[in-house]
Design a protein around this motif. Structure first.
Motif, short mmCIF file in Angstrom:
data_model
loop_
_atom_site.label_atom_id
_atom_site.label_comp_id
_atom_site.label_asym_id
_atom_site.label_seq_id
_atom_site.Cartn_x
_atom_site.Cartn_y
_atom_site.Cartn_z
N LEU A 1 0.84 -1.19 0.00
CA LEU A 1 0.00 0.00 0.00
C LEU A 1 0.87 1.24 0.00
O LEU A 1 1.76 1.38 0.85
CB LEU A 1 -0.90 -0.03 1.24
CG LEU A 1 -2.01 0.97 1.39
CD1 LEU A 1 -3.00 0.89 0.22
CD2 LEU A 1 -2.74 0.76 2.70
N HIS A 2 0.63 2.16 -0.95
CA HIS A 2 1.41 3.39 -1.05
C HIS A 2 0.48 4.59 -1.07
O HIS A 2 -0.52 4.60 -1.77
CB HIS A 2 2.27 3.39 -2.32
CG HIS A 2 3.36 2.39 -2.25
ND1 HIS A 2 4.55 2.64 -1.62
CD2 HIS A 2 3.44 1.13 -2.71
CE1 HIS A 2 5.32 1.57 -1.70
NE2 HIS A 2 4.66 0.63 -2.36
N TYR A 3 0.85 5.63 -0.31
CA TYR A 3 0.09 6.86 -0.17
C TYR A 3 0.67 7.93 -1.09
O TYR A 3 1.89 8.02 -1.23
CB TYR A 3 0.17 7.32 1.29
CG TYR A 3 -0.06 8.79 1.49
CD1 TYR A 3 -1.35 9.28 1.66
CD2 TYR A 3 1.00 9.68 1.53
CE1 TYR A 3 -1.57 10.63 1.84
CE2 TYR A 3 0.78 11.03 1.72
CZ TYR A 3 -0.49 11.49 1.87
OH TYR A 3 -0.71 12.83 2.05
N THR A 4 -0.20 8.73 -1.72
CA THR A 4 0.25 9.88 -2.50
C THR A 4 -0.66 11.06 -2.24
O THR A 4 -1.86 10.90 -2.00
CB THR A 4 0.27 9.59 -4.02
OG1 THR A 4 -1.04 9.22 -4.43
CG2 THR A 4 1.24 8.49 -4.37
N SER A 5 -0.10 12.24 -2.26
CA SER A 5 -0.87 13.48 -2.14
C SER A 5 -0.91 14.11 -3.51
O SER A 5 0.12 14.26 -4.16
CB SER A 5 -0.18 14.41 -1.13
OG SER A 5 -0.93 15.59 -1.02
N LEU A 6 -2.10 14.47 -3.97
CA LEU A 6 -2.24 15.01 -5.33
C LEU A 6 -2.10 16.51 -5.36
O LEU A 6 -2.34 17.20 -4.46
CB LEU A 6 -3.60 14.60 -5.90
CG LEU A 6 -3.85 13.10 -5.89
CD1 LEU A 6 -5.27 12.80 -6.33
CD2 LEU A 6 -2.87 12.40 -6.80
#
Length: 64
Positions: free
Chosen positions: A59-64
């Motif tokens: 699981l990987h988090y990204t901020s757009l």
């Protein structure tokens, strides 16, 4: 709660998008908050944030 393959998504007063593509599950929160969990990881998402899960990478988090 929405279950999608190996992840579960819990949304709290939210608008969100879920995408499925072969072994990849992606979640983008438009409004509200969300919680994405896999067997080993968990992330909380705010508006304009997303998470992507693959069996190989987790699981990987990204901020757009």
């Amino acid at each position: 709660m929405v279950s999608s393959g190996a992840v579960s998504i819990k949304v709290l007063g939210a608008s969100f998008h879920i995408g499925l593509d072969n072994d990849k599950t992606s979640v983008k929160v438009v409004a509200g908050f969300g919680k994405v969990t896999s067997a080993k990881q968990m992330v909380f998402l705010k508006p304009n944030e997303s998470a992507v899960f693959t069996a190989a990478a987790g699981l990987h988090y990204t901020s757009l």
